[in-house]
Design a protein around this motif. Sequence first.
Motif, PDB file in Angstrom:
ATOM      1  N   SER A 120       0.826  -1.204   0.000  1.00 57.99           N
ATOM      2  CA  SER A 120       0.000   0.000   0.000  1.00 57.99           C
ATOM      3  C   SER A 120       0.862   1.256   0.000  1.00 57.99           C
ATOM      4  O   SER A 120       0.587   2.221  -0.709  1.00 57.99           O
ATOM      5  CB  SER A 120      -0.918   0.000   1.231  1.00 57.99           C
ATOM      6  OG  SER A 120      -1.706   1.167   1.262  1.00 57.99           O
ATOM      7  N   LYS A 121       1.945   1.215   0.776  1.00 57.57           N
ATOM      8  CA  LYS A 121       2.865   2.358   0.816  1.00 57.57           C
ATOM      9  C   LYS A 121       3.489   2.586  -0.548  1.00 57.57           C
ATOM     10  O   LYS A 121       3.582   3.719  -1.030  1.00 57.57           O
ATOM     11  CB  LYS A 121       3.953   2.115   1.865  1.00 57.57           C
ATOM     12  CG  LYS A 121       4.949   3.261   1.995  1.00 57.57           C
ATOM     13  CD  LYS A 121       6.022   2.939   3.022  1.00 57.57           C
ATOM     14  CE  LYS A 121       7.038   4.066   3.116  1.00 57.57           C
ATOM     15  NZ  LYS A 121       8.135   3.749   4.058  1.00 57.57           N
ATOM     16  N   LEU A 122       3.904   1.489  -1.187  1.00 58.51           N
ATOM     17  CA  LEU A 122       4.495   1.587  -2.517  1.00 58.51           C
ATOM     18  C   LEU A 122       3.492   2.159  -3.510  1.00 58.51           C
ATOM     19  O   LEU A 122       3.829   3.001  -4.344  1.00 58.51           O
ATOM     20  CB  LEU A 122       4.964   0.206  -2.974  1.00 58.51           C
ATOM     21  CG  LEU A 122       5.608   0.128  -4.359  1.00 58.51           C
ATOM     22  CD1 LEU A 122       6.906   0.906  -4.388  1.00 58.51           C
ATOM     23  CD2 LEU A 122       5.855  -1.322  -4.757  1.00 58.51           C
ATOM     24  N   LEU A 124       0.904   4.153  -2.884  1.00 61.22           N
ATOM     25  CA  LEU A 124       0.665   5.566  -2.628  1.00 61.22           C
ATOM     26  C   LEU A 124       1.834   6.419  -3.091  1.00 61.22           C
ATOM     27  O   LEU A 124       1.648   7.516  -3.632  1.00 61.22           O
ATOM     28  CB  LEU A 124       0.398   5.794  -1.128  1.00 61.22           C
ATOM     29  CG  LEU A 124      -0.917   5.197  -0.600  1.00 61.22           C
ATOM     30  CD1 LEU A 124      -0.992   5.331   0.907  1.00 61.22           C
ATOM     31  CD2 LEU A 124      -2.126   5.864  -1.260  1.00 61.22           C
ATOM     32  N   GLU A 125       3.062   5.909  -2.880  1.00 62.08           N
ATOM     33  CA  GLU A 125       4.241   6.632  -3.356  1.00 62.08           C
ATOM     34  C   GLU A 125       4.213   6.718  -4.872  1.00 62.08           C
ATOM     35  O   GLU A 125       4.556   7.754  -5.457  1.00 62.08           O
ATOM     36  CB  GLU A 125       5.517   5.940  -2.881  1.00 62.08           C
ATOM     37  CG  GLU A 125       5.772   6.103  -1.385  1.00 62.08           C
ATOM     38  CD  GLU A 125       6.965   5.293  -0.911  1.00 62.08           C
ATOM     39  OE1 GLU A 125       7.487   4.490  -1.717  1.00 62.08           O
ATOM     40  OE2 GLU A 125       7.393   5.470   0.237  1.00 62.08           O
ATOM     41  N   ASN A 126       3.786   5.625  -5.502  1.00 62.79           N
ATOM     42  CA  ASN A 126       3.717   5.600  -6.955  1.00 62.79           C
ATOM     43  C   ASN A 126       2.665   6.571  -7.462  1.00 62.79           C
ATOM     44  O   ASN A 126       2.858   7.245  -8.471  1.00 62.79           O
ATOM     45  CB  ASN A 126       3.404   4.176  -7.424  1.00 62.79           C
ATOM     46  CG  ASN A 126       3.624   3.989  -8.904  1.00 62.79           C
ATOM     47  OD1 ASN A 126       2.716   4.218  -9.692  1.00 62.79           O
ATOM     48  ND2 ASN A 126       4.813   3.576  -9.274  1.00 62.79           N
ATOM     49  N   GLN A 127       1.546   6.657  -6.743  1.00 68.80           N
ATOM     50  CA  GLN A 127       0.496   7.597  -7.118  1.00 68.80           C
ATOM     51  C   GLN A 127       1.010   9.023  -7.050  1.00 68.80           C
ATOM     52  O   GLN A 127       0.768   9.842  -7.930  1.00 68.80           O
ATOM     53  CB  GLN A 127      -0.706   7.443  -6.163  1.00 68.80           C
ATOM     54  CG  GLN A 127      -1.548   6.216  -6.410  1.00 68.80           C
ATOM     55  CD  GLN A 127      -2.420   6.371  -7.629  1.00 68.80           C
ATOM     56  OE1 GLN A 127      -1.993   6.092  -8.735  1.00 68.80           O
ATOM     57  NE2 GLN A 127      -3.643   6.809  -7.443  1.00 68.80           N
ATOM     58  N   GLY A 128       1.735   9.334  -5.942  1.00 65.46           N
ATOM     59  CA  GLY A 128       2.295  10.669  -5.795  1.00 65.46           C
ATOM     60  C   GLY A 128       3.299  10.977  -6.884  1.00 65.46           C
ATOM     61  O   GLY A 128       3.334  12.084  -7.432  1.00 65.46           O
ATOM     62  N   LEU A 129       4.127   9.974  -7.211  1.00 64.48           N
ATOM     63  CA  LEU A 129       5.107  10.155  -8.275  1.00 64.48           C
ATOM     64  C   LEU A 129       4.422  10.386  -9.609  1.00 64.48           C
ATOM     65  O   LEU A 129       4.837  11.221 -10.401  1.00 64.48           O
ATOM     66  CB  LEU A 129       6.017   8.930  -8.341  1.00 64.48           C
ATOM     67  CG  LEU A 129       7.136   8.969  -9.381  1.00 64.48           C
ATOM     68  CD1 LEU A 129       8.084  10.128  -9.099  1.00 64.48           C
ATOM     69  CD2 LEU A 129       7.897   7.651  -9.390  1.00 64.48           C
ATOM     70  N   ARG A 130       3.355   9.647  -9.865  1.00 65.08           N
ATOM     71  CA  ARG A 130       2.621   9.818 -11.111  1.00 65.08           C
ATOM     72  C   ARG A 130       2.072  11.232 -11.231  1.00 65.08           C
ATOM     73  O   ARG A 130       2.114  11.844 -12.288  1.00 65.08           O
ATOM     74  CB  ARG A 130       1.472   8.815 -11.202  1.00 65.08           C
ATOM     75  CG  ARG A 130       1.906   7.430 -11.620  1.00 65.08           C
ATOM     76  CD  ARG A 130       0.755   6.685 -12.246  1.00 65.08           C
ATOM     77  NE  ARG A 130      -0.302   6.401 -11.306  1.00 65.08           N
ATOM     78  CZ  ARG A 130      -0.334   5.335 -10.529  1.00 65.08           C
ATOM     79  NH1 ARG A 130       0.635   4.469 -10.550  1.00 65.08           N
ATOM     80  NH2 ARG A 130      -1.342   5.127  -9.714  1.00 65.08           N
ATOM     81  N   ASP A 191      -2.671   4.851 -15.077  1.00 70.28           N
ATOM     82  CA  ASP A 191      -3.022   4.694 -13.665  1.00 70.28           C
ATOM     83  C   ASP A 191      -2.377   3.467 -13.037  1.00 70.28           C
ATOM     84  O   ASP A 191      -2.652   3.133 -11.882  1.00 70.28           O
ATOM     85  CB  ASP A 191      -4.545   4.621 -13.500  1.00 70.28           C
ATOM     86  CG  ASP A 191      -5.212   5.936 -13.869  1.00 70.28           C
ATOM     87  OD1 ASP A 191      -4.624   6.989 -13.596  1.00 70.28           O
ATOM     88  OD2 ASP A 191      -6.320   5.894 -14.435  1.00 70.28           O
ATOM     89  N   LYS A 192      -1.528   2.795 -13.802  1.00 70.63           N
ATOM     90  CA  LYS A 192      -0.796   1.632 -13.303  1.00 70.63           C
ATOM     91  C   LYS A 192       0.677   2.001 -13.155  1.00 70.63           C
ATOM     92  O   LYS A 192       1.111   3.067 -13.582  1.00 70.63           O
ATOM     93  CB  LYS A 192      -0.976   0.443 -14.256  1.00 70.63           C
ATOM     94  CG  LYS A 192      -2.435   0.014 -14.436  1.00 70.63           C
ATOM     95  CD  LYS A 192      -3.066  -0.432 -13.117  1.00 70.63           C
ATOM     96  CE  LYS A 192      -4.509  -0.869 -13.328  1.00 70.63           C
ATOM     97  NZ  LYS A 192      -5.143  -1.313 -12.044  1.00 70.63           N
ATOM     98  N   PRO A 193       1.487   1.123 -12.546  1.00 69.04           N
ATOM     99  CA  PRO A 193       2.863   1.503 -12.231  1.00 69.04           C
ATOM    100  C   PRO A 193       3.740   1.751 -13.464  1.00 69.04           C
ATOM    101  O   PRO A 193       3.587   1.100 -14.500  1.00 69.04           O
ATOM    102  CB  PRO A 193       3.399   0.303 -11.438  1.00 69.04           C
ATOM    103  CG  PRO A 193       2.187  -0.408 -10.939  1.00 69.04           C
ATOM    104  CD  PRO A 193       1.131  -0.185 -11.968  1.00 69.04           C
ATOM    105  N   PHE A 194       4.646   2.716 -13.314  1.00 70.68           N
ATOM    106  CA  PHE A 194       5.752   2.902 -14.248  1.00 70.68           C
ATOM    107  C   PHE A 194       7.018   2.587 -13.466  1.00 70.68           C
ATOM    108  O   PHE A 194       7.389   3.308 -12.546  1.00 70.68           O
ATOM    109  CB  PHE A 194       5.798   4.338 -14.780  1.00 70.68           C
ATOM    110  CG  PHE A 194       6.986   4.600 -15.683  1.00 70.68           C
ATOM    111  CD1 PHE A 194       6.910   4.328 -17.037  1.00 70.68           C
ATOM    112  CD2 PHE A 194       8.170   5.111 -15.177  1.00 70.68           C
ATOM    113  CE1 PHE A 194       7.993   4.564 -17.872  1.00 70.68           C
ATOM    114  CE2 PHE A 194       9.260   5.351 -15.998  1.00 70.68           C
ATOM    115  CZ  PHE A 194       9.170   5.082 -17.352  1.00 70.68           C
ATOM    116  N   ILE A 195       7.659   1.473 -13.798  1.00 67.35           N
ATOM    117  CA  ILE A 195       8.846   1.019 -13.081  1.00 67.35           C
ATOM    118  C   ILE A 195      10.037   1.072 -14.035  1.00 67.35           C
ATOM    119  O   ILE A 195       9.944   0.596 -15.169  1.00 67.35           O
ATOM    120  CB  ILE A 195       8.681  -0.417 -12.553  1.00 67.35           C
ATOM    121  CG1 ILE A 195       7.428  -0.531 -11.673  1.00 67.35           C
ATOM    122  CG2 ILE A 195       9.923  -0.855 -11.782  1.00 67.35           C
ATOM    123  CD1 ILE A 195       7.498   0.225 -10.364  1.00 67.35           C
ATOM    124  N   ALA A 196      11.145   1.663 -13.583  1.00 63.91           N
ATOM    125  CA  ALA A 196      12.326   1.810 -14.435  1.00 63.91           C
ATOM    126  C   ALA A 196      13.547   1.218 -13.760  1.00 63.91           C
ATOM    127  O   ALA A 196      13.667   1.231 -12.532  1.00 63.91           O
ATOM    128  CB  ALA A 196      12.561   3.286 -14.750  1.00 63.91           C
TER     129      ALA A 196
END
Length: 451
Positions: A120-122, A124-130, A191-196
């Motif tokens: 969940s933390k990951l 939310l962080e991803n949402q903020g980053l987006r 709305d899904k993760p962007f992982i690099a």
Amino acid sequence: MARILVVDDERDIRRALEFVLTHEGYSVEAVSNGKDAIEKLQGKDFDLVVTDLRMEGLSGFAVLEQSLEINSSIPVVIITAYASVESAVEAMKRGAADYIVKPFFHEDIKLTIKRLLEHSKLYLENQGLRQQISQKFGSKGIVGVSESISRVFETIEKVASNKANLLIYGESGTGKGLVAETIHYNSPRRDKPFIAINCASIPETLLESELFGYKKGAFTGATDNKTGLITLANEGTFFLDEIGDMPLMLQSKLLKVIESGEILPLGDTKKKMVDVRIISATNKNIEECIKRKDFREDLYYRLNVIEIEMPPLRERTDDIPILADHFLKEFTGSADKKIKGFEPEALKALLSYGWPGNIRELRNIVERAVVLTNSDTIALFDLPEKVRTRKMDGGVSPLSGSLKSMLNVYEKELITDLLRKNRGNKEMTVKTLGIDLATLYRKLHKYDIKL
């Protein structure tokens, strides 16, 4: 400290959960029915809900559904008896994060909740980053008006909406990562993760576990399960920077993931299904790597469904004044300085330099100039010596484009000054310039002039 809401009509279970979770360092509130649970959720923010499935009044299904209506990202864990496992599975289909079967072990509960809170933390962080990236890399994120960058814009617009894999070519510092992010955040996967990941920056021994993850006990030091980055990117986009530096052994494993849609963590026997769009980038000639047997040809064709080539900055001289102005606005804001622009000699030096480091180098030089200048303009002596002396590090003279670039700068300044003098009156401005209103609007858009 994570806040957890426990909902169970059995007093002993409720107290046991409250004791165990409080002992783990969580802030716990416990209620005996669904109605009280919803009231709690409406009045306070919780990080996770643990609810029994079968209760008098509002059932666990109702608590689940109303919890997600209040906060769509909150993890909800269902507690169920042996006879209710099918119902718990149904609850997961409705959005539950996990379920726990009665009678349960305290260690199972602790591990489940720890895992869900970390995920969940990951998220939310991803949402903020987006959100940050969406603001920073919107339609104006890739700056430029040159013909070469315009072709990149056109390609991005065409490919963003589908799921084909892409390979981005270009020298270091040309903005390949920015293109990958722009494609993702303008796609249905936004709305899904962007992982690099940068394949060249991680040792081969660690790269495999980072990509594919591992199971506890897979090797010495594997004290817990680790989710691989490809799995974290599920339903989103996975960006492999410097793909040309990926070891051959890992290339074969990546190929299997692309072909089967399955991933097998190290030490595990159970494969997991993944749905990711893969965008790769490289500054190497992959076809030459294939000839040297350094890169798999079959993987190359899987990755290179669509190809995008990022032009070096020395071939985009029309964009240098625009990019320099873009970075100037960025850094003057953060430095709390009021700098109007570049003096003609400074701009001429920027246009004449070879830019071996491309856009990244230009950005760094503008930041340096903002820090060093004591004036309201960037002068020639605010630039590094290598730029002042106009060394052609790339060996290619940009003089063929410099006249057009200087004319663009002059035209932008002329239009801006006239609009200010005319207090924004566009009719008076077009009469002075001798152009029609439609042409003025095109130039306002071209130079991003806002008054």
